[in-house]
Design a protein around this motif. Structure first.
Motif, PDB file in Angstrom:
ATOM      1  N   SER A  66       0.845  -1.194   0.000  1.00 23.37           N
ATOM      2  CA  SER A  66       0.000   0.000   0.000  1.00 23.37           C
ATOM      3  C   SER A  66       0.879   1.243   0.000  1.00 23.37           C
ATOM      4  CB  SER A  66      -0.909   0.023   1.235  1.00 23.37           C
ATOM      5  OG  SER A  66      -1.800  -1.071   1.225  1.00 23.37           O
ATOM      6  N   ILE A  67       0.460   2.262  -0.753  1.00 23.41           N
ATOM      7  CA  ILE A  67       1.207   3.514  -0.848  1.00 23.41           C
ATOM      8  C   ILE A  67       0.227   4.656  -0.640  1.00 23.41           C
ATOM      9  CG2 ILE A  67       2.601   4.987  -2.344  1.00 23.41           C
ATOM     10  CD1 ILE A  67       3.511   2.407  -3.771  1.00 23.41           C
ATOM     11  N   ALA A  68       0.585   5.602   0.200  1.00 25.24           N
ATOM     12  CA  ALA A  68      -0.306   6.713   0.534  1.00 25.24           C
ATOM     13  C   ALA A  68      -0.091   7.891  -0.409  1.00 25.24           C
ATOM     14  CB  ALA A  68      -0.084   7.158   1.977  1.00 25.24           C
ATOM     15  N   LEU A  69      -1.186   8.533  -0.798  1.00 22.75           N
ATOM     16  CA  LEU A  69      -1.154   9.837  -1.455  1.00 22.75           C
ATOM     17  C   LEU A  69      -1.783  10.821  -0.483  1.00 22.75           C
ATOM     18  CD1 LEU A  69      -0.749  11.803  -3.802  1.00 22.75           C
ATOM     19  CD2 LEU A  69      -2.989  11.079  -4.691  1.00 22.75           C
ATOM     20  N   ILE A  70      -0.978  11.753   0.004  1.00 19.72           N
ATOM     21  CA  ILE A  70      -1.439  12.720   0.997  1.00 19.72           C
ATOM     22  C   ILE A  70      -1.721  14.056   0.312  1.00 19.72           C
ATOM     23  CG2 ILE A  70      -0.820  14.004   3.075  1.00 19.72           C
ATOM     24  CD1 ILE A  70       0.855  11.625   3.933  1.00 19.72           C
ATOM     25  N   LEU A  71      -2.925  14.560   0.499  1.00 20.62           N
ATOM     26  CA  LEU A  71      -3.329  15.867  -0.016  1.00 20.62           C
ATOM     27  C   LEU A  71      -3.517  16.783   1.182  1.00 20.62           C
ATOM     28  CD1 LEU A  71      -6.020  14.660  -2.588  1.00 20.62           C
ATOM     29  CD2 LEU A  71      -3.601  15.150  -3.024  1.00 20.62           C
ATOM     30  N   PRO A  72      -2.636  17.768   1.382  1.00 19.22           N
ATOM     31  CA  PRO A  72      -2.773  18.686   2.525  1.00 19.22           C
ATOM     32  C   PRO A  72      -3.895  19.701   2.298  1.00 19.22           C
ATOM     33  CG  PRO A  72      -0.487  18.518   1.781  1.00 19.22           C
ATOM     34  CD  PRO A  72      -1.359  17.957   0.697  1.00 19.22           C
ATOM     35  N   GLU A  73      -5.092  19.210   2.121  1.00 22.00           N
ATOM     36  CA  GLU A  73      -6.273  20.026   1.842  1.00 22.00           C
ATOM     37  C   GLU A  73      -7.458  19.465   2.623  1.00 22.00           C
ATOM     38  OE1 GLU A  73      -6.107  22.662   0.039  1.00 22.00           O
ATOM     39  OE2 GLU A  73      -4.469  22.424  -1.385  1.00 22.00           O
ATOM     40  N   THR A  74      -8.505  20.268   2.768  1.00 28.09           N
ATOM     41  CA  THR A  74      -9.742  19.785   3.364  1.00 28.09           C
ATOM     42  C   THR A  74     -10.494  18.924   2.351  1.00 28.09           C
ATOM     43  OG1 THR A  74     -11.028  21.685   2.620  1.00 28.09           O
ATOM     44  CG2 THR A  74      -9.902  21.874   4.765  1.00 28.09           C
ATOM     45  N   ALA A  75     -11.392  18.081   2.852  1.00 29.42           N
ATOM     46  CA  ALA A  75     -12.214  17.266   1.959  1.00 29.42           C
ATOM     47  C   ALA A  75     -13.065  18.142   1.050  1.00 29.42           C
ATOM     48  CB  ALA A  75     -13.093  16.323   2.781  1.00 29.42           C
ATOM     49  N   ARG A  77     -12.302  20.971  -0.275  1.00 29.86           N
ATOM     50  CA  ARG A  77     -11.483  21.459  -1.389  1.00 29.86           C
ATOM     51  C   ARG A  77     -11.187  20.333  -2.374  1.00 29.86           C
ATOM     52  NH1 ARG A  77      -7.794  25.610  -2.607  1.00 29.86           N
ATOM     53  NH2 ARG A  77      -7.431  25.397  -4.837  1.00 29.86           N
ATOM     54  N   VAL A  78     -10.833  19.163  -1.870  1.00 32.63           N
ATOM     55  CA  VAL A  78     -10.478  18.048  -2.752  1.00 32.63           C
ATOM     56  C   VAL A  78     -11.661  17.640  -3.627  1.00 32.63           C
ATOM     57  CG1 VAL A  78      -9.809  15.608  -2.809  1.00 32.63           C
ATOM     58  CG2 VAL A  78      -8.655  17.194  -1.245  1.00 32.63           C
ATOM     59  N   PHE A  79     -12.882  17.668  -3.043  1.00 31.06           N
ATOM     60  CA  PHE A  79     -14.055  17.209  -3.782  1.00 31.06           C
ATOM     61  C   PHE A  79     -14.899  18.374  -4.290  1.00 31.06           C
ATOM     62  CE2 PHE A  79     -13.006  13.703  -0.848  1.00 31.06           C
ATOM     63  CZ  PHE A  79     -12.720  12.740  -1.813  1.00 31.06           C
ATOM     64  N   SER A  80     -14.250  19.522  -4.516  1.00 25.60           N
ATOM     65  CA  SER A  80     -14.910  20.677  -5.112  1.00 25.60           C
ATOM     66  C   SER A  80     -14.842  20.558  -6.632  1.00 25.60           C
ATOM     67  CB  SER A  80     -14.229  21.965  -4.644  1.00 25.60           C
ATOM     68  OG  SER A  80     -12.923  22.047  -5.185  1.00 25.60           O
ATOM     69  N   ASP A  81     -15.008  21.696  -7.332  1.00 24.54           N
ATOM     70  CA  ASP A  81     -14.940  21.656  -8.795  1.00 24.54           C
ATOM     71  C   ASP A  81     -13.520  21.823  -9.312  1.00 24.54           C
ATOM     72  OD1 ASP A  81     -14.601  24.302  -8.145  1.00 24.54           O
ATOM     73  OD2 ASP A  81     -16.088  25.084  -9.551  1.00 24.54           O
ATOM     74  N   PRO A  86      -8.824  15.222  -9.047  1.00 25.94           N
ATOM     75  CA  PRO A  86      -9.155  13.983  -9.753  1.00 25.94           C
ATOM     76  C   PRO A  86      -8.094  13.561 -10.763  1.00 25.94           C
ATOM     77  CG  PRO A  86     -11.065  15.426  -9.650  1.00 25.94           C
ATOM     78  CD  PRO A  86      -9.898  16.230  -9.157  1.00 25.94           C
ATOM     79  N   ALA A  87      -7.479  14.544 -11.436  1.00 22.78           N
ATOM     80  CA  ALA A  87      -6.470  14.213 -12.448  1.00 22.78           C
ATOM     81  C   ALA A  87      -5.234  13.585 -11.822  1.00 22.78           C
ATOM     82  CB  ALA A  87      -6.098  15.468 -13.242  1.00 22.78           C
ATOM     83  N   ILE A  88      -4.761  14.156 -10.713  1.00 22.88           N
ATOM     84  CA  ILE A  88      -3.550  13.600 -10.079  1.00 22.88           C
ATOM     85  C   ILE A  88      -3.855  12.242  -9.466  1.00 22.88           C
ATOM     86  CG2 ILE A  88      -3.772  14.605  -7.757  1.00 22.88           C
ATOM     87  CD1 ILE A  88      -0.547  14.740  -9.725  1.00 22.88           C
TER      88      ILE A  88
END
Length: 337
Positions: A66-75, A77-81, A86-88
């Motif tokens: 397993s490998i983690a992808l960490i996004l230092p953002e709120t949910a 922001r990540v699931f906004s428009d 989604p591309a990364i």
């Protein structure tokens, strides 16, 4: 010393100040752990008299796959428009799926989120950690690297101690091509809606704008947004208030450019006749804006795939992983400029 008193792998990890997984790699001869960390682990092994038996060795050497992808953002922001995320994620996920590895997506938009991510990674639940959308002098990539965890970033970290490898795009070069296109087409009052200045992408895109206009001897006009559509709407209003005669605007993201188009339309300005507009990203929706958006294409999916490939090399102990990979950008000319 009795069997009951035999020091454990966890005890060695606590003494050395690293993760259990890092001790595992060191005692099993991994070459991917920094020399200073190996020295600390070996010293703790000697001090505690730790001797792994064969059964224990077979347990501690197993990987999680397993490998983690960490996004230092709120949910939110990540699931906004914002289509960057989604591309990364698609790029990373496709490469890991092909390698039969599990992607673990983690968001860290708060101090509690950061602590949770750190605990999860240090506990050895993943074989490596990837970062995307890093803000400011984020200490977490360097902290995890010091613990012996393989780390790679999408985007150059502002600070990483020790340095960690990264994959990025030619931000400044792409912006220079966009601004030069505007100058060549006769625009002379070129404003920009810059990206957030706590991110390397925002900083380098603003640098490309500054350098190209200064070389041409043209005035600069800067308002900062946060890569979102709403910030583009607000920033474009401010730009028109500050210079009603501006004839072009470069927005450091497609979403901000779409916001700028909305403001210009509401203000009765024709695009591109009155004001030319260029964005940065080349999201698919930019082909269908009104008018279709001229933009700088950055290969977000390829950046994700490249980051995942380099992470797999790090985990395998490949010593040839480069410190940085910079992918090219391309100006895509459509009707807005």
């Amino acid at each position: 010393m009795t069997t009951r008193e035999r020091p454990t792998l966890e005890a060695v990890a606590r003494r050395a100040g690293v993760s259990r997984a890092t001790v595992s790699r060191v005692v099993n001869g991994s070459t991917t752990v920094a020399a200073s960390i190996r020295e600390a682990v070996n010293q703790a092994v000697d001090e505690l008299g730790y001797v792994p038996n064969q059964a224990a060795r077979s347990l501690v050497t197993r990987q999680t796959d397993s490998i983690a992808l960490i996004l230092p953002e709120t949910a939110n922001r990540v699931f906004s428009d914002d289509l960057f995320f989604p591309a990364i994620i698609r790029g990373v996920g496709s490469e890991l799926e092909a390698a039969d590895k599990q992607l673990v997506l983690m968001m860290a938009g708060s101090a509690a989120g950061y602590a949770r991510v750190e605990r999860y990674a240090v506990a050895g639940h993943v074989d490596g950690v990837m970062f995307a959308s890093i803000h400011g002098a984020d200490p977490l990539p360097g902290l995890l690297a010091r613990r012996g965890i393989p780390v790679i970033c999408s985007g150059r970290p502002m600070i990483a101690d020790p340095p960690v490898p990264y994959v990025d795009v030619d931000h400044a070069g792409g912006v220079a091509a966009a601004i030069q296109h505007l100058i060549t087409s006769g625009r002379r009052r070129i404003a920009t809606i810059a990206g957030p200045q706590d991110m390397v992408a925002g900083l380098e895109r603003l640098t490309g704008y500054h350098d190209t206009l200064r070389a041409a001897g043209l005035p600069e006009l800067v308002v900062t947004g946060d890569f979102t559509r709403d910030s583009g709407i607000t920033a474009m209003r401010e730009l028109l208030d500050r210079d009603p005669d501006l004839d072009a605007v470069f927005a450091a993201s497609d979403l901000m450019a779409h916001g700028a188009l909305q403001t210009l339309r509401n203000a009765g300005r024709r695009v591109p006749e009155d004001v030319a507009v260029i964005g940065f990203d080349d999201f698919e929706v930019s082909r269908y804006s009104d008018p279709p958006l001229t933009t700088v294409r950055q290969p977000i999916g390829e950046a994700g795939r490249t980051m995942a490939r380099e992470m797999l090399r790090l985990i395998s102990g490949d010593p040839g992983v480069p410190p940085a990979i910079i992918l090219p950008t391309e100006l895509i000319v459509r009707a807005s400029a």
